[in-house]
Design an enzyme around this catalytic site. Structure first.
Site, PDB file in Angstrom:
ATOM      1  N   HIS A  76       3.242  19.157  -7.032  1.00 45.04           N
ATOM      2  CA  HIS A  76       2.722  18.157  -6.095  1.00 45.04           C
ATOM      3  C   HIS A  76       2.538  16.775  -6.719  1.00 45.04           C
ATOM      4  O   HIS A  76       2.679  15.760  -6.044  1.00 45.04           O
ATOM      5  CB  HIS A  76       1.374  18.658  -5.558  1.00 45.04           C
ATOM      6  CG  HIS A  76       0.662  17.693  -4.672  1.00 45.04           C
ATOM      7  ND1 HIS A  76       1.085  17.406  -3.395  1.00 45.04           N
ATOM      8  CD2 HIS A  76      -0.465  16.951  -4.877  1.00 45.04           C
ATOM      9  CE1 HIS A  76       0.247  16.535  -2.842  1.00 45.04           C
ATOM     10  NE2 HIS A  76      -0.693  16.236  -3.717  1.00 45.04           N
ATOM     11  N   TYR A 129     -11.603  13.785   3.846  1.00 45.12           N
ATOM     12  CA  TYR A 129     -11.331  15.011   4.601  1.00 45.12           C
ATOM     13  C   TYR A 129     -12.340  15.192   5.735  1.00 45.12           C
ATOM     14  O   TYR A 129     -11.983  15.593   6.843  1.00 45.12           O
ATOM     15  CB  TYR A 129     -11.388  16.222   3.669  1.00 45.12           C
ATOM     16  CG  TYR A 129     -10.306  16.237   2.621  1.00 45.12           C
ATOM     17  CD1 TYR A 129      -9.072  16.837   2.860  1.00 45.12           C
ATOM     18  CD2 TYR A 129     -10.519  15.646   1.367  1.00 45.12           C
ATOM     19  CE1 TYR A 129      -8.074  16.847   1.892  1.00 45.12           C
ATOM     20  CE2 TYR A 129      -9.525  15.659   0.395  1.00 45.12           C
ATOM     21  CZ  TYR A 129      -8.310  16.250   0.665  1.00 45.12           C
ATOM     22  OH  TYR A 129      -7.318  16.257  -0.294  1.00 45.12           O
ATOM     23  N   ASP A 159       0.105  11.627  -1.422  1.00 42.81           N
ATOM     24  CA  ASP A 159      -1.000  12.447  -0.956  1.00 42.81           C
ATOM     25  C   ASP A 159      -1.749  11.659   0.123  1.00 42.81           C
ATOM     26  O   ASP A 159      -1.134  11.178   1.069  1.00 42.81           O
ATOM     27  CB  ASP A 159      -1.881  12.842  -2.151  1.00 42.81           C
ATOM     28  CG  ASP A 159      -2.908  13.901  -1.837  1.00 42.81           C
ATOM     29  OD1 ASP A 159      -2.551  15.089  -1.784  1.00 42.81           O
ATOM     30  OD2 ASP A 159      -4.083  13.527  -1.639  1.00 42.81           O
TER      31      ASP A 159
END
Length: 277
Positions: A255, A200, A98
């Site tokens: 994931h 982010y 990730d």
């Protein structure tokens, strides 16, 4: 070692396996911490490898700066270089999942002399990701990236009711409940979710930090059950690696590859390290 320092911050680290084993740095993503690698690390230790798994910037309670500029990719990679320096390592094998995969791609591109091999779990090369956003359904899969960049609102929405919206989001992506509860509890620590989301929010500030061609041996693991990352970016990644490259596809795995396929992760990383160590 149980930690390292950089710029007045203290990062927590899980250091395991034979001290003289080939060193493997394990980098987690959102909303994980070093515990994501616990089962994989056990397999790597059994194979004679040493692992260093830090709680990265924002996830270590004593390394939780405020403001999004502190979470630019250059800062995140510099943290890993500081870890290597503290451990007395000129270089190491780097494994990232990730967001940890993005840090891994950047390290390999910018500091190839410090990266013996790269293993990227789930996340494609960032340039392949950009290409796929324009040519596939990747933009739809990545809708949350834009939402997470909004100021204040995500924290207010996700932490309601003891983090119930956050919990539901992770459970819908097939994260095991016990692991989910651990991560949700960590995200409720003071400032923890804001720090995690700052990765982010710093993306626009990192836009000029081009992550170019990778020239170290690279293993890329992607799983067909990943709701967030599609096949287009995965298959385009080989165009951005000028070195031995292997794509391994895990059928049906969501994931969360480190948590759900740790034995396979340990097996593949061990093979990769031994082939190119």
């Amino acid at each position: 070692m149980d930690g390292f320092r950089r710029d007045g911050m203290v990062f927590d680290v899980r250091d395991g396996g034979p001290p003289d084993g080939e060193p493997v740095v394990l980098l987690h993503g959102f909303p994980q911490d070093a515990t994501a690698w616990a089962a994989s690390a056990a397999g790597l230790h059994a194979a004679g490898l040493r692992t260093l798994a830090p709680d990265q910037r924002g996830y270590s309670p004593s390394a939780r700066p405020t403001g999004r500029s502190a979470y630019r990719v250059r800062e995140l990679t510099a943290d890993v270089l500081a870890l290597l320096d503290e451990a007395g390592l000129d270089s190491a094998h780097v494994v990232g999942h990730d967001w940890g995969g993005i840090v891994g791609w950047a390290l390999a591109a910018w500091h190839p002399e410090r990266v013996r091999t790269l293993t990227a779990l789930s996340v494609p090369h960032p340039a392949a990701m950009v290409r796929a956003m324009l040519t596939s359904d990747q933009a739809l899969r990545s809708y949350y990236v834009g939402l997470f960049q909004l100021p204040f609102l995500p924290e207010r929405l996700l932490l309601v009711g003891g983090g119930e919206p956050l919990r539901r989001m992770f459970l819908r992506s097939d994260l095991p409940r016990d692991v989910c509860e651990h991560y949700v509890a960590r995200m409720q620590e003071p400032g923890a979710l804001s720090a995690a989301l700052a990765w982010y929010r710093a993306l626009p500030l990192s836009a000029h930090e081009t992550i170019g061609t990778v020239r170290v041996p690279t293993l890329h693991l992607w799983s067909t059950g990943d709701a967030f990352l599609g096949r287009a970016a995965t298959e385009a990644t080989r165009d951005f690696v000028d070195a031995p490259y292997r794509l391994e596809v895990l059928e049906g795995v969501p994931h969360w590859i480190p948590e759900l396929a740790p034995e396979r992760v340990a097996e593949l990383v061990t093979e990769h390290v031994r082939a190119h160590g």
